[in-house]
Write an enzyme that holds these catalytic residues in place. Structure first.
Site, PDB file in Angstrom:
ATOM      1  N   GLN A  77       0.839  -1.206   0.000  1.00  0.00           N
ATOM      2  CA  GLN A  77       0.000   0.000   0.000  1.00  0.00           C
ATOM      3  C   GLN A  77       0.870   1.251   0.000  1.00  0.00           C
ATOM      4  OE1 GLN A  77      -2.284   1.701   3.389  1.00  0.00           O
ATOM      5  NE2 GLN A  77      -4.106   1.174   2.186  1.00  0.00           N
ATOM      6  N   CYS A 107      -6.721   7.196   5.161  1.00  0.00           N
ATOM      7  CA  CYS A 107      -6.114   7.396   6.474  1.00  0.00           C
ATOM      8  C   CYS A 107      -6.543   8.743   7.066  1.00  0.00           C
ATOM      9  CB  CYS A 107      -4.597   7.342   6.375  1.00  0.00           C
ATOM     10  SG  CYS A 107      -3.766   7.591   7.971  1.00  0.00           S
ATOM     11  N   ASN A 207     -15.343  -2.579   4.748  1.00  0.00           N
ATOM     12  CA  ASN A 207     -14.388  -2.433   5.848  1.00  0.00           C
ATOM     13  C   ASN A 207     -15.029  -1.585   6.941  1.00  0.00           C
ATOM     14  OD1 ASN A 207     -11.470  -0.498   6.473  1.00  0.00           O
ATOM     15  ND2 ASN A 207     -11.752  -2.587   7.159  1.00  0.00           N
TER      16      ASN A 207
END
Length: 353
Positions: A77, A107, A207
Protein backbone atom coordinates in the site's frame (compact mmCIF):
# COMPACT_ATOMS: atom_id res chain seq x y z
CA UNK A 1 -23.92 -15.94 -0.18
CA UNK A 2 -22.80 -18.81 -2.45
CA UNK A 3 -20.87 -16.43 -4.71
CA UNK A 4 -18.68 -15.50 -1.72
CA UNK A 5 -17.20 -19.00 -1.69
CA UNK A 6 -15.84 -18.50 -5.22
CA UNK A 7 -12.57 -16.77 -6.25
CA UNK A 8 -12.56 -12.98 -6.66
CA UNK A 9 -11.23 -11.35 -9.82
CA UNK A 10 -9.27 -8.12 -9.30
CA UNK A 11 -8.37 -7.07 -12.81
CA UNK A 12 -6.06 -9.80 -14.08
CA UNK A 13 -5.46 -11.25 -10.60
CA UNK A 14 -7.63 -14.01 -9.14
CA UNK A 15 -7.77 -14.36 -5.35
CA UNK A 16 -9.16 -17.54 -3.79
CA UNK A 17 -10.60 -15.73 -0.79
CA UNK A 18 -13.10 -12.92 -0.22
CA UNK A 19 -11.53 -11.97 3.12
CA UNK A 20 -8.65 -9.50 3.32
CA UNK A 21 -6.24 -8.45 6.05
CA UNK A 22 -6.18 -4.66 6.14
CA UNK A 23 -2.96 -2.66 6.00
CA UNK A 24 -2.34 -1.33 9.51
CA UNK A 25 0.47 1.11 10.26
CA UNK A 26 2.88 -0.32 12.83
CA UNK A 27 1.12 -3.69 12.73
CA UNK A 28 1.05 -5.55 9.41
CA UNK A 29 4.75 -6.21 9.06
CA UNK A 30 6.13 -9.50 7.73
CA UNK A 31 5.86 -11.18 11.15
CA UNK A 32 2.18 -10.33 11.63
CA UNK A 33 1.27 -11.26 8.07
CA UNK A 34 2.85 -14.70 8.52
CA UNK A 35 0.63 -15.33 11.52
CA UNK A 36 -2.49 -14.24 9.63
CA UNK A 37 -1.56 -16.35 6.61
CA UNK A 38 -1.12 -19.46 8.71
CA UNK A 39 -4.87 -19.46 9.30
CA UNK A 40 -5.86 -17.84 5.98
CA UNK A 41 -3.34 -19.06 3.38
CA UNK A 42 -5.34 -17.85 0.37
CA UNK A 43 -6.30 -14.39 1.64
CA UNK A 44 -4.83 -11.13 0.38
CA UNK A 45 -2.66 -9.36 2.94
CA UNK A 46 -1.23 -5.85 2.82
CA UNK A 47 1.95 -4.19 3.97
CA UNK A 48 1.93 -1.13 6.16
CA UNK A 49 1.43 1.99 4.06
CA UNK A 50 4.53 3.47 2.47
CA UNK A 51 4.99 7.13 1.57
CA UNK A 52 5.96 7.29 -2.09
CA UNK A 53 8.05 10.46 -1.90
CA UNK A 54 10.19 9.06 0.93
CA UNK A 55 11.43 6.31 -1.38
CA UNK A 56 13.11 8.89 -3.59
CA UNK A 57 15.74 9.57 -0.92
CA UNK A 58 16.52 6.01 0.19
CA UNK A 59 19.40 3.96 -1.15
CA UNK A 60 17.78 0.67 -0.14
CA UNK A 61 14.20 -0.58 -0.18
CA UNK A 62 12.84 -0.12 3.36
CA UNK A 63 12.04 -3.15 5.49
CA UNK A 64 8.41 -2.06 5.51
CA UNK A 65 8.21 -3.15 1.84
CA UNK A 66 9.85 -6.52 2.36
CA UNK A 67 7.76 -9.33 0.92
CA UNK A 68 8.34 -13.02 1.60
CA UNK A 69 8.69 -14.92 -1.71
CA UNK A 70 6.03 -17.35 -0.48
CA UNK A 71 3.46 -14.82 0.74
CA UNK A 72 1.06 -14.39 -2.11
CA UNK A 73 -1.33 -12.81 -2.74
CA UNK A 74 0.24 -9.65 -1.28
CA UNK A 75 -0.30 -5.96 -1.91
CA UNK A 76 1.98 -3.07 -1.04
CA UNK A 77 0.00 0.00 0.00
CA UNK A 78 1.28 3.44 -1.03
CA UNK A 79 0.25 6.95 -0.12
CA UNK A 80 1.14 10.44 -1.28
CA UNK A 81 -0.45 13.30 -3.19
CA UNK A 82 1.98 13.40 -6.13
CA UNK A 83 1.04 11.20 -9.08
CA UNK A 84 4.56 11.02 -10.51
CA UNK A 85 6.12 9.90 -7.23
CA UNK A 86 3.41 7.29 -6.78
CA UNK A 87 3.95 5.95 -10.28
CA UNK A 88 7.65 5.42 -9.60
CA UNK A 89 6.97 3.94 -6.17
CA UNK A 90 4.47 1.51 -7.71
CA UNK A 91 7.13 0.19 -10.09
CA UNK A 92 9.42 -0.45 -7.12
CA UNK A 93 6.61 -2.21 -5.26
CA UNK A 94 5.99 -4.52 -8.21
CA UNK A 95 9.70 -5.31 -8.31
CA UNK A 96 9.38 -6.35 -4.65
CA UNK A 97 6.69 -8.86 -5.58
CA UNK A 98 3.46 -6.95 -4.99
CA UNK A 99 0.50 -8.60 -6.77
CA UNK A 100 -1.56 -5.40 -6.70
CA UNK A 101 -0.87 -1.77 -5.80
CA UNK A 102 -3.19 -0.35 -3.17
CA UNK A 103 -3.56 3.43 -2.84
CA UNK A 104 -4.41 4.79 0.59
CA UNK A 105 -7.05 7.50 0.30
CA UNK A 106 -8.64 6.93 3.68
CA UNK A 107 -6.11 7.40 6.47
CA UNK A 108 -7.56 10.00 8.90
CA UNK A 109 -4.34 10.82 10.78
CA UNK A 110 -3.45 14.53 10.79
CA UNK A 111 0.20 14.09 9.84
CA UNK A 112 -0.95 12.29 6.68
CA UNK A 113 -3.87 14.52 5.72
CA UNK A 114 -1.89 17.72 6.30
CA UNK A 115 0.47 16.62 3.53
CA UNK A 116 -2.39 15.99 1.12
CA UNK A 117 -2.47 12.22 1.53
CA UNK A 118 -4.93 9.74 2.97
CA UNK A 119 -8.53 10.88 3.37
CA UNK A 120 -7.69 14.46 2.37
CA UNK A 121 -7.90 13.18 -1.23
CA UNK A 122 -11.66 12.87 -0.75
CA UNK A 123 -11.62 16.67 -0.93
CA UNK A 124 -9.37 16.60 -4.01
CA UNK A 125 -11.05 14.13 -6.37
CA UNK A 126 -9.22 15.47 -9.42
CA UNK A 127 -5.87 14.78 -7.75
CA UNK A 128 -7.08 11.31 -6.71
CA UNK A 129 -8.06 10.60 -10.33
CA UNK A 130 -4.66 11.71 -11.59
CA UNK A 131 -2.98 9.44 -9.01
CA UNK A 132 -4.92 6.37 -10.07
CA UNK A 133 -4.29 7.09 -13.75
CA UNK A 134 -0.56 7.62 -13.19
CA UNK A 135 -0.14 4.39 -11.22
CA UNK A 136 -2.32 2.35 -13.60
CA UNK A 137 -0.16 3.56 -16.50
CA UNK A 138 3.07 2.83 -14.63
CA UNK A 139 2.47 -0.84 -13.75
CA UNK A 140 0.76 -3.87 -15.25
CA UNK A 141 -0.66 -5.20 -11.98
CA UNK A 142 -4.14 -4.09 -10.80
CA UNK A 143 -4.44 -0.80 -8.94
CA UNK A 144 -6.88 -0.66 -6.02
CA UNK A 145 -8.09 2.13 -3.75
CA UNK A 146 -8.92 2.12 -0.04
CA UNK A 147 -10.96 5.09 1.14
CA UNK A 148 -13.77 6.34 3.40
CA UNK A 149 -17.32 7.55 2.75
CA UNK A 150 -16.41 11.22 3.06
CA UNK A 151 -14.64 13.90 5.05
CA UNK A 152 -17.52 14.43 7.50
CA UNK A 153 -21.27 13.82 7.74
CA UNK A 154 -21.70 17.12 5.90
CA UNK A 155 -19.25 16.07 3.17
CA UNK A 156 -20.16 12.52 2.16
CA UNK A 157 -19.15 12.40 -1.50
CA UNK A 158 -18.29 8.74 -1.89
CA UNK A 159 -20.69 7.97 -4.75
CA UNK A 160 -19.08 10.51 -7.07
CA UNK A 161 -15.59 9.75 -5.74
CA UNK A 162 -15.99 6.00 -6.24
CA UNK A 163 -17.16 6.45 -9.83
CA UNK A 164 -14.15 8.66 -10.51
CA UNK A 165 -11.77 6.01 -9.12
CA UNK A 166 -13.33 3.32 -11.30
CA UNK A 167 -13.19 5.51 -14.41
CA UNK A 168 -9.56 6.42 -13.69
CA UNK A 169 -8.54 2.76 -13.72
CA UNK A 170 -9.03 1.35 -10.22
CA UNK A 171 -9.79 -2.39 -10.33
CA UNK A 172 -11.21 -2.67 -6.80
CA UNK A 173 -12.44 -0.30 -4.10
CA UNK A 174 -12.23 -1.02 -0.38
CA UNK A 175 -14.60 1.21 1.55
CA UNK A 176 -14.36 1.97 5.26
CA UNK A 177 -17.86 2.95 6.32
CA UNK A 178 -16.79 5.94 8.40
CA UNK A 179 -15.95 9.56 7.62
CA UNK A 180 -12.56 11.07 8.21
CA UNK A 181 -14.02 13.13 11.07
CA UNK A 182 -15.27 9.97 12.79
CA UNK A 183 -11.81 8.43 12.85
CA UNK A 184 -12.54 5.07 14.44
CA UNK A 185 -15.39 6.25 16.64
CA UNK A 186 -19.06 5.39 16.36
CA UNK A 187 -20.57 2.75 14.12
CA UNK A 188 -19.50 2.18 10.54
CA UNK A 189 -22.23 3.27 8.11
CA UNK A 190 -22.58 0.10 6.09
CA UNK A 191 -25.53 1.54 4.15
CA UNK A 192 -23.08 3.72 2.20
CA UNK A 193 -21.11 0.63 1.23
CA UNK A 194 -24.32 -0.85 -0.18
CA UNK A 195 -24.97 2.32 -2.18
CA UNK A 196 -21.47 2.28 -3.64
CA UNK A 197 -21.77 -1.40 -4.52
CA UNK A 198 -24.95 -0.60 -6.45
CA UNK A 199 -23.24 1.96 -8.70
CA UNK A 200 -19.85 0.33 -9.39
CA UNK A 201 -18.88 -2.49 -11.71
CA UNK A 202 -15.54 -3.26 -10.03
CA UNK A 203 -15.43 -5.30 -6.79
CA UNK A 204 -16.29 -3.46 -3.58
CA UNK A 205 -14.81 -4.69 -0.31
CA UNK A 206 -16.51 -3.71 2.96
CA UNK A 207 -14.39 -2.43 5.85
CA UNK A 208 -15.28 -1.18 9.32
CA UNK A 209 -16.58 -3.03 12.40
CA UNK A 210 -15.61 -6.46 11.05
CA UNK A 211 -14.55 -8.05 14.33
CA UNK A 212 -16.12 -11.54 14.23
CA UNK A 213 -17.55 -14.11 11.86
CA UNK A 214 -21.04 -12.92 12.82
CA UNK A 215 -20.31 -9.26 12.07
CA UNK A 216 -18.78 -10.22 8.71
CA UNK A 217 -21.92 -12.16 7.79
CA UNK A 218 -24.18 -9.23 8.76
CA UNK A 219 -22.06 -6.78 6.80
CA UNK A 220 -22.05 -8.91 3.66
CA UNK A 221 -25.81 -9.43 3.87
CA UNK A 222 -26.52 -5.72 4.41
CA UNK A 223 -24.09 -4.35 1.82
CA UNK A 224 -23.97 -6.96 -0.94
CA UNK A 225 -20.21 -6.35 -0.98
CA UNK A 226 -17.85 -8.69 -2.79
CA UNK A 227 -15.83 -9.37 0.34
CA UNK A 228 -14.73 -7.97 3.68
CA UNK A 229 -11.50 -6.50 5.00
CA UNK A 230 -10.56 -7.06 8.65
CA UNK A 231 -8.72 -4.29 10.47
CA UNK A 232 -8.70 -3.65 14.22
CA UNK A 233 -10.49 -6.93 14.87
CA UNK A 234 -7.22 -8.74 14.15
CA UNK A 235 -5.21 -6.86 16.78
CA UNK A 236 -4.16 -9.58 19.19
CA UNK A 237 -6.27 -11.99 17.16
CA UNK A 238 -4.60 -12.99 13.86
CA UNK A 239 -7.08 -15.90 13.63
CA UNK A 240 -9.98 -13.70 12.47
CA UNK A 241 -9.34 -13.59 8.71
CA UNK A 242 -9.08 -17.37 8.61
CA UNK A 243 -12.24 -17.86 10.66
CA UNK A 244 -14.31 -15.73 8.30
CA UNK A 245 -12.71 -17.30 5.24
CA UNK A 246 -13.54 -20.77 6.54
CA UNK A 247 -17.17 -19.82 7.08
CA UNK A 248 -17.57 -18.38 3.58
CA UNK A 249 -16.08 -21.49 2.00
CA UNK A 250 -17.70 -24.17 4.16
CA UNK A 251 -20.63 -22.63 6.00
CA UNK A 252 -19.07 -23.70 9.29
CA UNK A 253 -18.54 -21.22 12.11
CA UNK A 254 -15.24 -22.29 13.67
CA UNK A 255 -14.83 -22.11 17.45
CA UNK A 256 -12.89 -19.01 18.50
CA UNK A 257 -9.30 -19.41 19.64
CA UNK A 258 -9.04 -20.13 23.34
CA UNK A 259 -7.21 -17.90 25.80
CA UNK A 260 -4.35 -20.39 25.93
CA UNK A 261 -4.11 -20.57 22.15
CA UNK A 262 -3.99 -16.77 21.98
CA UNK A 263 -1.24 -16.57 24.57
CA UNK A 264 0.78 -19.26 22.78
CA UNK A 265 0.43 -17.14 19.64
CA UNK A 266 1.52 -14.03 21.58
CA UNK A 267 4.68 -15.80 22.67
CA UNK A 268 5.45 -16.82 19.10
CA UNK A 269 4.78 -13.26 17.94
CA UNK A 270 7.26 -11.91 20.49
CA UNK A 271 9.98 -14.36 19.52
CA UNK A 272 9.51 -13.69 15.80
CA UNK A 273 9.67 -9.91 16.23
CA UNK A 274 12.94 -10.29 18.13
CA UNK A 275 14.42 -12.48 15.40
CA UNK A 276 13.28 -10.09 12.65
CA UNK A 277 13.94 -6.68 14.20
CA UNK A 278 16.11 -7.16 17.29
CA UNK A 279 15.64 -4.66 20.13
CA UNK A 280 13.24 -2.61 18.02
CA UNK A 281 11.11 -5.72 17.72
CA UNK A 282 10.95 -6.06 21.51
CA UNK A 283 9.73 -2.48 21.81
CA UNK A 284 7.12 -3.01 19.09
CA UNK A 285 5.98 -6.27 20.66
CA UNK A 286 4.63 -4.54 23.77
CA UNK A 287 1.49 -3.23 22.10
CA UNK A 288 0.89 -6.58 20.37
CA UNK A 289 1.27 -8.52 23.61
CA UNK A 290 -1.17 -6.19 25.35
CA UNK A 291 -3.74 -6.75 22.58
CA UNK A 292 -3.60 -10.52 23.12
CA UNK A 293 -4.62 -10.07 26.76
CA UNK A 294 -8.40 -9.80 26.84
CA UNK A 295 -11.40 -11.91 27.73
CA UNK A 296 -9.97 -14.09 30.49
CA UNK A 297 -9.34 -13.94 34.23
CA UNK A 298 -6.23 -11.90 35.05
CA UNK A 299 -6.00 -10.36 31.57
CA UNK A 300 -5.69 -6.80 32.90
CA UNK A 301 -2.73 -7.53 35.18
CA UNK A 302 -1.04 -9.59 32.48
CA UNK A 303 -1.54 -6.79 29.96
CA UNK A 304 0.19 -4.37 32.32
CA UNK A 305 3.17 -6.70 32.76
CA UNK A 306 3.61 -7.40 29.06
CA UNK A 307 3.32 -3.75 28.05
CA UNK A 308 6.66 -3.23 29.83
CA UNK A 309 8.53 -6.36 28.72
CA UNK A 310 12.28 -5.89 28.18
CA UNK A 311 13.37 -9.19 26.61
CA UNK A 312 12.15 -12.34 24.92
CA UNK A 313 13.08 -14.40 27.96
CA UNK A 314 11.13 -12.26 30.42
CA UNK A 315 8.15 -12.02 28.11
CA UNK A 316 8.00 -15.77 27.55
CA UNK A 317 8.36 -16.40 31.29
CA UNK A 318 5.42 -14.09 32.05
CA UNK A 319 3.26 -15.67 29.35
CA UNK A 320 4.13 -19.23 30.37
CA UNK A 321 3.17 -18.45 33.97
CA UNK A 322 -0.17 -17.04 32.77
CA UNK A 323 -0.82 -20.15 30.67
CA UNK A 324 -0.08 -22.37 33.68
CA UNK A 325 -2.54 -20.39 35.79
CA UNK A 326 -5.23 -20.76 33.14
CA UNK A 327 -4.64 -24.51 32.94
CA UNK A 328 -4.79 -24.88 36.71
CA UNK A 329 -8.00 -22.87 36.79
CA UNK A 330 -9.45 -25.08 34.07
CA UNK A 331 -8.59 -28.26 35.98
CA UNK A 332 -10.24 -26.86 39.08
CA UNK A 333 -13.36 -26.22 37.03
CA UNK A 334 -13.14 -29.77 35.67
CA UNK A 335 -13.11 -31.20 39.18
CA UNK A 336 -15.97 -29.02 40.36
CA UNK A 337 -17.91 -30.02 37.22
CA UNK A 338 -17.42 -33.71 37.93
CA UNK A 339 -14.92 -34.44 35.14
CA UNK A 340 -12.91 -37.37 36.42
CA UNK A 341 -10.53 -38.84 33.85
CA UNK A 342 -7.27 -37.31 32.69
CA UNK A 343 -8.47 -37.60 29.08
CA UNK A 344 -11.63 -35.68 29.87
CA UNK A 345 -9.63 -33.05 31.71
CA UNK A 346 -7.30 -32.57 28.76
CA UNK A 347 -10.24 -32.22 26.39
CA UNK A 348 -11.91 -29.74 28.72
CA UNK A 349 -8.72 -27.68 28.92
CA UNK A 350 -8.56 -27.24 25.15
CA UNK A 351 -12.01 -25.61 25.19
CA UNK A 352 -11.24 -23.07 27.87
CA UNK A 353 -11.76 -19.42 27.10
Amino acid sequence: MKRLSTPLKIGNVEVNSRVFQSPLSGVTDLVFRRLVRRYAPESMTYTEMVQASSLQHLKEVPQIMEVDPDEHPISIQLFDCRPDFLGEAAKLAVDQGSDTIDLNMGCPVNKITRKGGGSSLLRQPEVAEAIVEAVANAVEVPVTVKTRIGWSDEEINILDFARRMQNAGAQMLTLHGRTRKQGYRGKAKWDWIRRVKEVLEIPVIANGDINSVESAIRCLEETGADGVMCSRGTLGYPFLVGEIDRYLKTGEVPPPATAIERLECAKEHLQALWEYKGERGIQQSRKHLAWYCKGFAGAGALRDQLSRVESVASGCEIIDAAIDRLRESTLERCVSSGVSTEGDRAEFATCYD
